[in-house]
Design a protein around this motif. Structure first.
Motif, PDB file in Angstrom:
ATOM      1  N   LEU A  34       0.832  -1.199   0.000  1.00 12.55           N
ATOM      2  CA  LEU A  34       0.000   0.000   0.000  1.00 12.55           C
ATOM      3  C   LEU A  34       0.869   1.252   0.000  1.00 12.55           C
ATOM      4  CD1 LEU A  34      -2.684   1.499   0.198  1.00 12.55           C
ATOM      5  CD2 LEU A  34      -2.601   1.164   2.680  1.00 12.55           C
ATOM      6  N   TRP A  35       1.890   1.276   0.829  1.00 12.29           N
ATOM      7  CA  TRP A  35       2.784   2.435   0.890  1.00 12.29           C
ATOM      8  C   TRP A  35       3.420   2.685  -0.478  1.00 12.29           C
ATOM      9  CZ3 TRP A  35       3.511   6.405   3.905  1.00 12.29           C
ATOM     10  CH2 TRP A  35       4.654   7.167   3.746  1.00 12.29           C
ATOM     11  N   GLN A  36       3.836   1.607  -1.143  1.00 13.81           N
ATOM     12  CA  GLN A  36       4.460   1.746  -2.454  1.00 13.81           C
ATOM     13  C   GLN A  36       3.464   2.271  -3.485  1.00 13.81           C
ATOM     14  OE1 GLN A  36       5.973  -1.914  -4.056  1.00 13.81           O
ATOM     15  NE2 GLN A  36       7.537  -0.841  -5.240  1.00 13.81           N
ATOM     16  N   VAL A  37       2.239   1.776  -3.456  1.00 12.06           N
ATOM     17  CA  VAL A  37       1.220   2.218  -4.404  1.00 12.06           C
ATOM     18  C   VAL A  37       0.869   3.684  -4.168  1.00 12.06           C
ATOM     19  CG1 VAL A  37      -1.224   1.929  -4.993  1.00 12.06           C
ATOM     20  CG2 VAL A  37       0.264  -0.049  -4.854  1.00 12.06           C
ATOM     21  N   LEU A  38       0.824   4.107  -2.906  1.00 13.44           N
ATOM     22  CA  LEU A  38       0.442   5.489  -2.596  1.00 13.44           C
ATOM     23  C   LEU A  38       1.478   6.505  -3.071  1.00 13.44           C
ATOM     24  CD1 LEU A  38      -1.087   5.133   0.973  1.00 13.44           C
ATOM     25  CD2 LEU A  38      -2.290   5.466  -1.195  1.00 13.44           C
ATOM     26  N   THR A  39       2.710   6.077  -3.314  1.00 15.57           N
ATOM     27  CA  THR A  39       3.732   7.009  -3.803  1.00 15.57           C
ATOM     28  C   THR A  39       3.507   7.368  -5.267  1.00 15.57           C
ATOM     29  OG1 THR A  39       5.248   5.215  -4.370  1.00 15.57           O
ATOM     30  CG2 THR A  39       5.458   6.192  -2.162  1.00 15.57           C
ATOM     31  N   GLY A  40       2.697   6.583  -5.961  1.00 14.94           N
ATOM     32  CA  GLY A  40       2.388   6.863  -7.364  1.00 14.94           C
ATOM     33  C   GLY A  40       1.038   7.535  -7.507  1.00 14.94           C
ATOM     34  N   PRO A  41       0.635   7.755  -8.741  1.00 14.19           N
ATOM     35  CA  PRO A  41      -0.667   8.404  -8.971  1.00 14.19           C
ATOM     36  C   PRO A  41      -1.822   7.460  -8.663  1.00 14.19           C
ATOM     37  CG  PRO A  41       0.327   7.776 -11.051  1.00 14.19           C
ATOM     38  CD  PRO A  41       1.334   7.481  -9.985  1.00 14.19           C
ATOM     39  N   ALA A  42      -2.944   8.025  -8.332  1.00 12.20           N
ATOM     40  CA  ALA A  42      -4.163   7.242  -8.097  1.00 12.20           C
ATOM     41  C   ALA A  42      -4.652   6.678  -9.433  1.00 12.20           C
ATOM     42  CB  ALA A  42      -5.233   8.127  -7.467  1.00 12.20           C
ATOM     43  N   PRO A  43      -5.422   5.604  -9.407  1.00 14.81           N
ATOM     44  CA  PRO A  43      -5.894   4.985 -10.661  1.00 14.81           C
ATOM     45  C   PRO A  43      -6.695   5.921 -11.571  1.00 14.81           C
ATOM     46  CG  PRO A  43      -6.394   3.576  -8.785  1.00 14.81           C
ATOM     47  CD  PRO A  43      -5.851   4.859  -8.243  1.00 14.81           C
ATOM     48  N   ASP A  44      -7.398   6.871 -10.984  1.00 18.12           N
ATOM     49  CA  ASP A  44      -8.191   7.794 -11.807  1.00 18.12           C
ATOM     50  C   ASP A  44      -7.403   9.025 -12.224  1.00 18.12           C
ATOM     51  OD1 ASP A  44      -8.027   9.198  -9.453  1.00 18.12           O
ATOM     52  OD2 ASP A  44     -10.183   9.427  -9.174  1.00 18.12           O
ATOM     53  N   GLY A  45      -6.121   9.080 -11.869  1.00 17.43           N
ATOM     54  CA  GLY A  45      -5.279  10.205 -12.246  1.00 17.43           C
ATOM     55  C   GLY A  45      -5.326  11.367 -11.271  1.00 17.43           C
ATOM     56  N   GLY A  46      -6.229  11.318 -10.290  1.00 16.04           N
ATOM     57  CA  GLY A  46      -6.339  12.393  -9.295  1.00 16.04           C
ATOM     58  C   GLY A  46      -5.546  12.069  -8.049  1.00 16.04           C
ATOM     59  N   LEU A  47      -6.072  12.494  -6.921  1.00 13.19           N
ATOM     60  CA  LEU A  47      -5.430  12.241  -5.639  1.00 13.19           C
ATOM     61  C   LEU A  47      -6.020  10.993  -4.991  1.00 13.19           C
ATOM     62  CD1 LEU A  47      -5.437  15.867  -4.226  1.00 13.19           C
ATOM     63  CD2 LEU A  47      -3.516  14.648  -5.242  1.00 13.19           C
ATOM     64  N   TRP A  48      -5.220  10.326  -4.182  1.00 17.37           N
ATOM     65  CA  TRP A  48      -5.719   9.171  -3.431  1.00 17.37           C
ATOM     66  C   TRP A  48      -6.729   9.650  -2.403  1.00 17.37           C
ATOM     67  CZ3 TRP A  48      -5.111   4.202  -4.511  1.00 17.37           C
ATOM     68  CH2 TRP A  48      -4.062   3.821  -5.344  1.00 17.37           C
ATOM     69  N   VAL A  53      -8.419   3.983  -1.973  1.00 18.45           N
ATOM     70  CA  VAL A  53      -7.601   3.082  -1.165  1.00 18.45           C
ATOM     71  C   VAL A  53      -8.398   1.840  -0.792  1.00 18.45           C
ATOM     72  CG1 VAL A  53      -6.410   2.821   1.053  1.00 18.45           C
ATOM     73  CG2 VAL A  53      -6.087   4.888  -0.302  1.00 18.45           C
ATOM     74  N   ALA A  54      -9.647   2.026  -0.390  1.00 14.36           N
ATOM     75  CA  ALA A  54     -10.489   0.884  -0.014  1.00 14.36           C
ATOM     76  C   ALA A  54     -10.701  -0.044  -1.207  1.00 14.36           C
ATOM     77  CB  ALA A  54     -11.824   1.384   0.530  1.00 14.36           C
ATOM     78  N   ASP A  55     -10.946   0.508  -2.377  1.00  7.77           N
ATOM     79  CA  ASP A  55     -11.129  -0.322  -3.572  1.00  7.77           C
ATOM     80  C   ASP A  55      -9.854  -1.098  -3.897  1.00  7.77           C
ATOM     81  OD1 ASP A  55     -13.697   0.652  -3.759  1.00  7.77           O
ATOM     82  OD2 ASP A  55     -13.253   2.046  -5.407  1.00  7.77           O
ATOM     83  N   TRP A  56      -8.710  -0.429  -3.827  1.00  3.75           N
ATOM     84  CA  TRP A  56      -7.444  -1.093  -4.117  1.00  3.75           C
ATOM     85  C   TRP A  56      -7.168  -2.204  -3.105  1.00  3.75           C
ATOM     86  CZ3 TRP A  56      -2.700  -2.020  -1.906  1.00  3.75           C
ATOM     87  CH2 TRP A  56      -1.702  -2.452  -2.766  1.00  3.75           C
ATOM     88  N   SER A  58      -9.382  -3.814  -1.312  1.00  5.21           N
ATOM     89  CA  SER A  58     -10.362  -4.883  -1.490  1.00  5.21           C
ATOM     90  C   SER A  58      -9.911  -5.845  -2.581  1.00  5.21           C
ATOM     91  CB  SER A  58     -11.727  -4.297  -1.845  1.00  5.21           C
ATOM     92  OG  SER A  58     -12.225  -3.542  -0.761  1.00  5.21           O
ATOM     93  N   GLU A  59      -9.354  -5.309  -3.661  1.00  2.00           N
ATOM     94  CA  GLU A  59      -8.826  -6.173  -4.715  1.00  2.00           C
ATOM     95  C   GLU A  59      -7.624  -6.964  -4.223  1.00  2.00           C
ATOM     96  OE1 GLU A  59      -8.078  -4.331  -8.488  1.00  2.00           O
ATOM     97  OE2 GLU A  59      -9.924  -3.153  -8.367  1.00  2.00           O
ATOM     98  N   ARG A  64     -13.913  -7.161   1.424  1.00  2.00           N
ATOM     99  CA  ARG A  64     -14.419  -5.800   1.258  1.00  2.00           C
ATOM    100  C   ARG A  64     -13.868  -4.902   2.358  1.00  2.00           C
ATOM    101  NH1 ARG A  64     -18.121  -2.557   3.200  1.00  2.00           N
ATOM    102  NH2 ARG A  64     -19.023  -0.990   1.847  1.00  2.00           N
ATOM    103  N   ILE A  65     -13.220  -3.816   1.966  1.00  2.00           N
ATOM    104  CA  ILE A  65     -12.681  -2.815   2.888  1.00  2.00           C
ATOM    105  C   ILE A  65     -13.559  -1.572   2.760  1.00  2.00           C
ATOM    106  CG2 ILE A  65     -10.657  -1.442   3.512  1.00  2.00           C
ATOM    107  CD1 ILE A  65     -10.051  -4.367   3.787  1.00  2.00           C
ATOM    108  N   SER A  66     -13.987  -1.017   3.878  1.00  2.23           N
ATOM    109  CA  SER A  66     -14.863   0.149   3.835  1.00  2.23           C
ATOM    110  C   SER A  66     -14.089   1.405   3.440  1.00  2.23           C
ATOM    111  CB  SER A  66     -15.534   0.365   5.195  1.00  2.23           C
ATOM    112  OG  SER A  66     -14.601   0.846   6.132  1.00  2.23           O
TER     113      SER A  66
END
Length: 84
Positions: A34-48, A53-56, A58-59, A64-66
């Motif tokens: 999670l820490w590594q993923v958060l250093t990059g851009p969010a999947p939609d190109g905006g901000l995390w 984070v919950a969707d990522w 959950s996958e 299911r993460i709220s």
């Protein structure tokens, strides 16, 4: 009262110290991912945000993460809300 009657005065101690609580949803490897993923851009190109984070997570975990839990992970990792 019932505990005192059954086990005497020693049963009246503070029992919270022997209860570690519910285990965390993520292990150390998942938190590092999670820490590594958060250093990059969010999947939609905006901000995390908590939802992303919950969707990522959950996958990643298959559980299911709220959205609120997603925000808690962001907050715990030092991310702050941006007010514009």
């Amino acid at each position: 009262m019932r505990r005192y009657n059954q086990h005497g005065p020693n049963a009246l101690g503070d029992r919270r110290h022997s209860n570690p609580g519910k285990p965390t949803q993520l292990n150390d490897l998942q938190l590092a991912q999670l820490w590594q993923v958060l250093t990059g851009p969010a999947p939609d190109g905006g901000l995390w945000n908590g939802r992303l984070v919950a969707d990522w997570l959950s996958e990643l975990t298959g559980v299911r993460i709220s959205r609120y839990r997603g925000w808690e992970y962001l907050r715990d990792m030092g991310y702050r809300a941006i007010v514009q």
